[in-house]
Write an enzyme that holds these catalytic residues in place. Structure first.
Site, PDB file in Angstrom:
ATOM      1  N   GLY A 136       0.871  -1.276  -0.090  1.00  0.00           N
ATOM      2  CA  GLY A 136       0.075  -0.059  -0.175  1.00  0.00           C
ATOM      3  C   GLY A 136       0.954   1.243  -0.084  1.00  0.00           C
ATOM      4  O   GLY A 136       1.930   1.179  -0.243  1.00  0.00           O
ATOM      5  N   ASN A 137       0.410   2.354   0.299  1.00  0.00           N
ATOM      6  CA  ASN A 137       1.250   3.648   0.397  1.00  0.00           C
ATOM      7  C   ASN A 137       0.436   4.342   1.668  1.00  0.00           C
ATOM      8  O   ASN A 137      -0.551   4.192   2.000  1.00  0.00           O
ATOM      9  CB  ASN A 137       1.067   4.535  -0.995  1.00  0.00           C
ATOM     10  CG  ASN A 137      -0.090   4.731  -1.304  1.00  0.00           C
ATOM     11  OD1 ASN A 137      -0.792   5.365  -0.815  1.00  0.00           O
ATOM     12  ND2 ASN A 137      -0.481   3.956  -2.604  1.00  0.00           N
TER      13      ASN A 137
END
Ligand code: PMT
Length: 404
Positions: free
Chosen positions: A212-213
């Site tokens: 993810g980020n």
């Protein structure tokens, strides 16, 4: 917005009736005058004394006052109000409203009310999903009532379920938004349909892990609120974030992966006047997510093979009709103008909003951002550091030049 507004608050027999105390308190704090009308069943859950104390007015629940026998005129009450809110509204009350079953003071007041009516349903998920319930709600909607369904937030859709009553804060925001002055015609987006992507995407590695980020969704949600406040109908496609969209003109579609976001965006885009692609979409995903949880005891090292996700911005850029406006974002770690300009042309965008992590307080997670708009006419417009709501105003004002 609610100063001196006269609000009838109808309370019916649901466990969510305790939340109505916070609604009354919030309304009174905003300067509204509140007349509470309770059904007999509501009084089983919470006492009228709570509401008469908070609203500083006797609660009405019968056609006659028990104290002095005086008649409570539901017609006068209906005409007195600037708005009526029924929260919580049980399945039974919603059924009575849809069928004009005028057997209590709340329903007779509703039927006499000339002001806008807001309805916050409260029941369990199965009751809410029942076709009879949905038929009643769509009838009430078509008759001009505003149905306040719980936000399709991650928490709401996964843990609590759609039938629970919306939180008092959001109900108050919706009411205040309704009474907010309309946007100045010069900035209005009334009649426009706008697609916004927001938040991160999660790319599954195994059932418990993902790539993810750091995107929080704050920038994208601010854009959505700004567009809705200016009168647009907004479709907000959001990756997993803990934010809730407040404005009733925002329809939220919750997604998890880049592939899901791609599907939702390409399906919605043909009906839109503009799209703002603010999501931080993962460029890659594991080629073969594991169906079993990966165990460190079984392998000392792990190599993940990643494959490229589809580029949503480039796909919409290729689909774009001449009247549609497409806006991208570029998150860079340096000055970024060259890279952003390349993305602007390569993805066939009308303009791109550059934010760089080299600027303190810009980009991911924080409440502020510092952006530069680069558009296809060659204009480069830098803005100072502002909070994300103000940044959204600047971006949407620029969008307005392209749209109107
Ligand atoms: O959510 P916040 O915490 O408030 O943070 C906001 C933000 C930093 C995420 C936001 O302002 C931002 O910059 N979003 C875009 C981040 C990004 O992914 O930039 P990019 O340079 O990788 O992508 C360029 C553009 O293509 C973006 O519009 C992106 O949405 C889009 N894209 C990228 C990859 C992909 N597969 N599909 C896309 O549509």
């Amino acid at each position: 917005m609610l100063q001196e507004k006269r609000i009838i608050l109808g309370i019916t027999g649901s466990i969510a009736a305790y939340k109505s105390a916070a609604i009354v308190r919030g309304l009174v704090k905003e300067g509204a005058e509140v007349q509470v009308v309770m059904t007999a069943a509501a009084k089983e859950f919470i006492t009228p004394l709570t509401f008469s104390t908070l609203s500083r007015k006797p609660v009405i629940s019968d056609f006659f006052s028990r104290r002095d026998g005086s008649w409570h005129n539901h017609v006068d009450l209906g005409l007195w109000a600037d708005a009526m809110l029924i929260a919580p509204a049980t399945a039974s009350t919603i059924g009575k409203m849809a069928n004009a079953v005028a057997d209590n003071m709340l329903i007779t007041t509703y039927l006499s009310c000339k002001a806008p009516v807001f309805v916050a349903p409260a029941m369990d998920l199965d009751m809410f999903a029942h076709p009879a319930m949905q038929r009643n709600l769509s009838f009430l909607r078509s008759a001009g009532n505003h149905i306040i369904e719980p936000t399709d937030g991650e928490l709401a859709s996964r843990l609590i379920g759609k039938g629970r009553m919306e939180e008092p804060d959001r109900i108050l925001t919706i009411l205040a938004g309704f009474f907010a002055p309309p946007p100045s015609p010069a900035l209005s987006l009334t009649g426009k349909k706008i697609l916004i992507t927001a938040g991160p995407t999660y790319e599954q590695i195994d059932p418990v892990r993902f790539i993810g980020n750091y995107s929080s969704g704050k920038m994208g949600f601010s854009l959505a609120e700004t567009c809705a406040t200016r009168g647009a109908e907004v479709t907000l496609i959001s990756g997993p974030v803990s934010l809730e969209a407040k404005h009733p003109a925002i329809r939220r579609i919750s997604v998890e992966s880049a592939e899901e976001m791609y599907r939702a965006a390409t399906e919605s885009f043909p009906l839109m006047d503009a799209a703002l692609l603010c999501a931080a979409v993962a460029d890659y995903r594991p080629e073969q997510p594991s169906v079993e949880k990966l165990k460190r005891e079984q392998q000392k090292e792990l190599t993940l093979r990643l494959i490229a996700n589809k580029d949503i911005a480039a796909t919409l850029g290729a689909l774009k009709r001449p009247q549609q406006v497409l806006v991208g974002f570029a998150l860079e770690i340096d000055d970024g103008k060259v890279t952003a300009t390349d993305k602007l042309h390569r993805k066939n965008l009308d303009f791109i909003v550059l934010n760089s992590l080299k600027n303190k307080g810009a980009g991911f997670r924080c409440d502020t951002n510092k952006v530069t708009i680069l558009d296809r006419t060659g204009a480069v417009i830098p803005f100072p550091l502002k909070n994300k709501a103000e940044v959204a105003e600047d971006i949407i004002t620029h969008l307005h030049h392209f749209l109107c």
